[in-house]
Design a protein around this motif. Sequence first.
Motif, PDB file in Angstrom:
ATOM      1  N   PHE A 142      -0.929  -8.983 -16.142  1.00  0.00           N
ATOM      2  CA  PHE A 142      -1.867  -9.497 -17.133  1.00  0.00           C
ATOM      3  C   PHE A 142      -1.179  -9.661 -18.492  1.00  0.00           C
ATOM      4  O   PHE A 142      -1.454 -10.593 -19.223  1.00  0.00           O
ATOM      5  N   ASN A 143      -0.303  -8.699 -18.793  1.00  0.00           N
ATOM      6  CA  ASN A 143       0.488  -8.732 -20.027  1.00  0.00           C
ATOM      7  C   ASN A 143       1.682  -7.797 -19.805  1.00  0.00           C
ATOM      8  O   ASN A 143       1.952  -7.399 -18.674  1.00  0.00           O
ATOM      9  N   ASP A 144       2.375  -7.433 -20.862  1.00  0.00           N
ATOM     10  CA  ASP A 144       3.547  -6.555 -20.719  1.00  0.00           C
ATOM     11  C   ASP A 144       3.183  -5.125 -20.345  1.00  0.00           C
ATOM     12  O   ASP A 144       4.046  -4.351 -19.943  1.00  0.00           O
ATOM     13  N   LEU A 145       1.919  -4.756 -20.466  1.00  0.00           N
ATOM     14  CA  LEU A 145       1.509  -3.373 -20.238  1.00  0.00           C
ATOM     15  C   LEU A 145       0.708  -3.154 -18.955  1.00  0.00           C
ATOM     16  O   LEU A 145       0.707  -2.054 -18.423  1.00  0.00           O
ATOM     17  N   ILE A 146       0.013  -4.155 -18.449  1.00  0.00           N
ATOM     18  CA  ILE A 146      -0.906  -3.958 -17.324  1.00  0.00           C
ATOM     19  C   ILE A 146      -0.604  -4.946 -16.196  1.00  0.00           C
ATOM     20  O   ILE A 146      -0.454  -6.145 -16.437  1.00  0.00           O
ATOM     21  N   ALA A 147      -0.529  -4.406 -14.983  1.00  0.00           N
ATOM     22  CA  ALA A 147      -0.327  -5.236 -13.786  1.00  0.00           C
ATOM     23  C   ALA A 147      -1.185  -4.673 -12.653  1.00  0.00           C
ATOM     24  O   ALA A 147      -1.533  -3.496 -12.639  1.00  0.00           O
ATOM     25  N   ILE A 148      -1.516  -5.536 -11.702  1.00  0.00           N
ATOM     26  CA  ILE A 148      -2.293  -5.123 -10.534  1.00  0.00           C
ATOM     27  C   ILE A 148      -1.525  -5.549  -9.277  1.00  0.00           C
ATOM     28  O   ILE A 148      -0.855  -6.581  -9.269  1.00  0.00           O
ATOM     29  N   ARG A 149      -1.626  -4.729  -8.224  1.00  0.00           N
ATOM     30  CA  ARG A 149      -0.933  -5.031  -6.974  1.00  0.00           C
ATOM     31  C   ARG A 149      -1.835  -4.728  -5.776  1.00  0.00           C
ATOM     32  O   ARG A 149      -1.839  -3.616  -5.245  1.00  0.00           O
ATOM     33  N   PRO A 150      -2.597  -5.687  -5.300  1.00  0.00           N
ATOM     34  CA  PRO A 150      -3.284  -5.503  -4.017  1.00  0.00           C
ATOM     35  C   PRO A 150      -2.283  -5.742  -2.884  1.00  0.00           C
ATOM     36  O   PRO A 150      -1.343  -6.535  -3.025  1.00  0.00           O
ATOM     37  N   GLU A 151      -2.476  -5.050  -1.772  1.00  0.00           N
ATOM     38  CA  GLU A 151      -1.568  -5.222  -0.637  1.00  0.00           C
ATOM     39  C   GLU A 151      -2.271  -4.935   0.681  1.00  0.00           C
ATOM     40  O   GLU A 151      -3.264  -4.209   0.718  1.00  0.00           O
ATOM     41  N   ILE A 152      -1.735  -5.527   1.743  1.00  0.00           N
ATOM     42  CA  ILE A 152      -2.177  -5.225   3.099  1.00  0.00           C
ATOM     43  C   ILE A 152      -0.957  -4.738   3.866  1.00  0.00           C
ATOM     44  O   ILE A 152       0.140  -5.256   3.701  1.00  0.00           O
ATOM     45  N   ARG A 153      -1.191  -3.704   4.695  1.00  0.00           N
ATOM     46  CA  ARG A 153      -0.093  -3.052   5.404  1.00  0.00           C
ATOM     47  C   ARG A 153      -0.492  -2.849   6.858  1.00  0.00           C
ATOM     48  O   ARG A 153      -1.629  -2.480   7.153  1.00  0.00           O
ATOM     49  N   TYR A 154       0.476  -3.075   7.757  1.00  0.00           N
ATOM     50  CA  TYR A 154       0.283  -2.819   9.181  1.00  0.00           C
ATOM     51  C   TYR A 154       1.318  -1.783   9.602  1.00  0.00           C
ATOM     52  O   TYR A 154       2.507  -1.936   9.325  1.00  0.00           O
ATOM     53  N   GLU A 155       0.859  -0.718  10.256  1.00  0.00           N
ATOM     54  CA  GLU A 155       1.734   0.347  10.734  1.00  0.00           C
ATOM     55  C   GLU A 155       1.536   0.530  12.229  1.00  0.00           C
ATOM     56  O   GLU A 155       0.415   0.418  12.724  1.00  0.00           O
ATOM     57  N   THR A 156       2.619   0.835  12.943  1.00  0.00           N
ATOM     58  CA  THR A 156       2.506   1.090  14.375  1.00  0.00           C
ATOM     59  C   THR A 156       3.496   2.166  14.820  1.00  0.00           C
ATOM     60  O   THR A 156       4.539   2.350  14.203  1.00  0.00           O
ATOM     61  N   ALA A 157       3.129   2.873  15.879  1.00  0.00           N
ATOM     62  CA  ALA A 157       3.976   3.876  16.510  1.00  0.00           C
ATOM     63  C   ALA A 157       4.441   3.319  17.849  1.00  0.00           C
ATOM     64  O   ALA A 157       3.705   2.598  18.518  1.00  0.00           O
ATOM     65  N   TYR A 158       5.669   3.667  18.273  1.00  0.00           N
ATOM     66  CA  TYR A 158       6.260   3.008  19.433  1.00  0.00           C
ATOM     67  C   TYR A 158       6.340   3.844  20.703  1.00  0.00           C
ATOM     68  O   TYR A 158       6.448   3.280  21.783  1.00  0.00           O
ATOM     69  N   ALA A 159       6.295   5.145  20.622  1.00  0.00           N
ATOM     70  CA  ALA A 159       6.399   5.955  21.837  1.00  0.00           C
ATOM     71  C   ALA A 159       5.157   5.767  22.711  1.00  0.00           C
ATOM     72  O   ALA A 159       4.028   5.713  22.217  1.00  0.00           O
ATOM     73  N   LYS A 160       5.371   5.674  23.986  1.00  0.00           N
ATOM     74  CA  LYS A 160       4.267   5.475  24.925  1.00  0.00           C
ATOM     75  C   LYS A 160       3.326   6.678  24.899  1.00  0.00           C
ATOM     76  O   LYS A 160       3.753   7.824  24.983  1.00  0.00           O
ATOM     77  N   GLY A 161       2.029   6.404  24.769  1.00  0.00           N
ATOM     78  CA  GLY A 161       1.024   7.461  24.783  1.00  0.00           C
ATOM     79  C   GLY A 161       0.856   8.205  23.472  1.00  0.00           C
ATOM     80  O   GLY A 161       0.041   9.114  23.387  1.00  0.00           O
ATOM     81  N   VAL A 162       1.605   7.840  22.438  1.00  0.00           N
ATOM     82  CA  VAL A 162       1.503   8.513  21.139  1.00  0.00           C
ATOM     83  C   VAL A 162       0.523   7.737  20.267  1.00  0.00           C
ATOM     84  O   VAL A 162       0.671   6.533  20.056  1.00  0.00           O
ATOM     85  N   THR A 163      -0.505   8.426  19.758  1.00  0.00           N
ATOM     86  CA  THR A 163      -1.557   7.790  18.962  1.00  0.00           C
ATOM     87  C   THR A 163      -1.785   8.569  17.660  1.00  0.00           C
ATOM     88  O   THR A 163      -2.728   9.347  17.555  1.00  0.00           O
ATOM     89  N   PRO A 164      -0.939   8.363  16.668  1.00  0.00           N
ATOM     90  CA  PRO A 164      -1.044   9.162  15.446  1.00  0.00           C
ATOM     91  C   PRO A 164      -2.115   8.731  14.452  1.00  0.00           C
ATOM     92  O   PRO A 164      -2.359   9.435  13.481  1.00  0.00           O
ATOM     93  N   TYR A 165      -2.765   7.604  14.673  1.00  0.00           N
ATOM     94  CA  TYR A 165      -3.717   7.090  13.688  1.00  0.00           C
ATOM     95  C   TYR A 165      -5.161   7.262  14.152  1.00  0.00           C
ATOM     96  O   TYR A 165      -5.442   7.388  15.335  1.00  0.00           O
ATOM     97  N   ASP A 166      -6.073   7.235  13.197  1.00  0.00           N
ATOM     98  CA  ASP A 166      -7.517   7.318  13.457  1.00  0.00           C
ATOM     99  C   ASP A 166      -7.871   8.572  14.269  1.00  0.00           C
ATOM    100  O   ASP A 166      -8.458   8.481  15.342  1.00  0.00           O
ATOM    101  N   ASN A 167      -7.473   9.713  13.734  1.00  0.00           N
ATOM    102  CA  ASN A 167      -7.722  11.017  14.385  1.00  0.00           C
ATOM    103  C   ASN A 167      -7.151  11.100  15.794  1.00  0.00           C
ATOM    104  O   ASN A 167      -7.765  11.642  16.706  1.00  0.00           O
ATOM    105  N   GLY A 168      -5.963  10.511  15.971  1.00  0.00           N
ATOM    106  CA  GLY A 168      -5.288  10.603  17.259  1.00  0.00           C
ATOM    107  C   GLY A 168      -5.814   9.674  18.328  1.00  0.00           C
ATOM    108  O   GLY A 168      -5.607   9.911  19.512  1.00  0.00           O
ATOM    109  N   THR A 169      -6.479   8.575  17.937  1.00  0.00           N
ATOM    110  CA  THR A 169      -7.057   7.671  18.931  1.00  0.00           C
ATOM    111  C   THR A 169      -6.377   6.305  18.994  1.00  0.00           C
ATOM    112  O   THR A 169      -6.623   5.558  19.934  1.00  0.00           O
TER     113      THR A 169
END
Length: 83
Positions: free
Chosen positions: A41-68
């Motif tokens: 907006f100026n030299d003092l204020i900025a905004i950063r919206p973002e979208i992120r995708y994360e994934t786990a690769y081991a078979k049968g491993v479900t670390p997100y959404d309470n292990g589901t």
Amino acid sequence: ILLSAKNYLCIRNDFLNDPQGNRTGYATAYTSHTLGFIHHFNDLIAIRPEIRYETAYAKGVTPYDNGTKKDQYTLAADIFVRF
């Protein structure tokens, strides 16, 4: 990627290997991919919206959404105030 004097895109790809689960609690490799937009907006204020995708690769491993789920999306935003 610079779009103009006050706007740019931020692309971030991360890899984390946690083979014993010491850092995350789940023994697997992870990747995340983030797309953000930064507007100053100026030299003092900025905004950063973002979208992120994360994934786990081991078979049968479900670390997100309470292990589901093996992956998740996150929508977030930051406001930067310099002083």
